[in-house]
Scaffold this motif. Structure first.
Motif, PDB file in Angstrom:
ATOM      1  N   ALA A  53      48.059  33.395 -13.651  1.00 40.10           N
ATOM      2  CA  ALA A  53      49.149  32.769 -12.901  1.00 40.10           C
ATOM      3  C   ALA A  53      48.648  31.928 -11.727  1.00 40.10           C
ATOM      4  N   SER A  54      47.337  31.846 -11.491  1.00 40.37           N
ATOM      5  CA  SER A  54      46.792  31.057 -10.381  1.00 40.37           C
ATOM      6  C   SER A  54      47.127  29.581 -10.554  1.00 40.37           C
ATOM      7  N   ARG A  55      47.340  28.901  -9.442  1.00 36.97           N
ATOM      8  CA  ARG A  55      47.636  27.475  -9.437  1.00 36.97           C
ATOM      9  C   ARG A  55      46.530  26.741  -8.691  1.00 36.97           C
ATOM     10  N   PHE A  56      46.231  25.516  -9.131  1.00 38.21           N
ATOM     11  CA  PHE A  56      45.137  24.749  -8.571  1.00 38.21           C
ATOM     12  C   PHE A  56      45.614  23.357  -8.163  1.00 38.21           C
ATOM     13  N   SER A  57      45.017  22.833  -7.110  1.00 36.13           N
ATOM     14  CA  SER A  57      45.246  21.433  -6.727  1.00 36.13           C
ATOM     15  C   SER A  57      44.250  20.584  -7.508  1.00 36.13           C
ATOM     16  N   LEU A  58      44.701  19.432  -7.945  1.00 39.33           N
ATOM     17  CA  LEU A  58      43.828  18.523  -8.679  1.00 39.33           C
ATOM     18  C   LEU A  58      43.609  17.277  -7.857  1.00 39.33           C
ATOM     19  N   ALA A  59      42.383  16.800  -7.814  1.00 37.43           N
ATOM     20  CA  ALA A  59      42.073  15.552  -7.125  1.00 37.43           C
ATOM     21  C   ALA A  59      42.203  14.402  -8.111  1.00 37.43           C
ATOM     22  N   LEU A  60      42.733  13.308  -7.641  1.00 37.93           N
ATOM     23  CA  LEU A  60      42.884  12.131  -8.506  1.00 37.93           C
ATOM     24  C   LEU A  60      41.886  11.075  -8.135  1.00 37.93           C
TER      25      LEU A  60
END
Length: 60
Positions: A53-60
């Motif tokens: 269930a962990s959520r991650f930020s993504l770099a663009l």
């Protein structure tokens, strides 16, 4: 003979013996989830491990 899931589990275990990995692994084929695994820490500072269930930020 090993199932595909068992092969993916073995491959992942061998990889994790060699390298540190912090994140999620998900293998999908034709919309079917074949394998999922959470690895490492979401926060090493607070000792919080990754979960499915962990959520991650993504770099663009």
């Amino acid at each position: 003979m090993q199932s595909l899931r068992e092969k993916l589990e073995d491959y992942t275990n061998q990889y994790l013996k060699l390298w540190d990995f912090y994140g999620m692994i998900q293998v999908i084929r034709k919309g079917e989830v074949l394998f999922e695994r959470a690895c490492g820490y979401a926060s090493m500072e607070f000792g919080i491990e990754n979960t499915l269930a962990s959520r991650f930020s993504l770099a663009l």
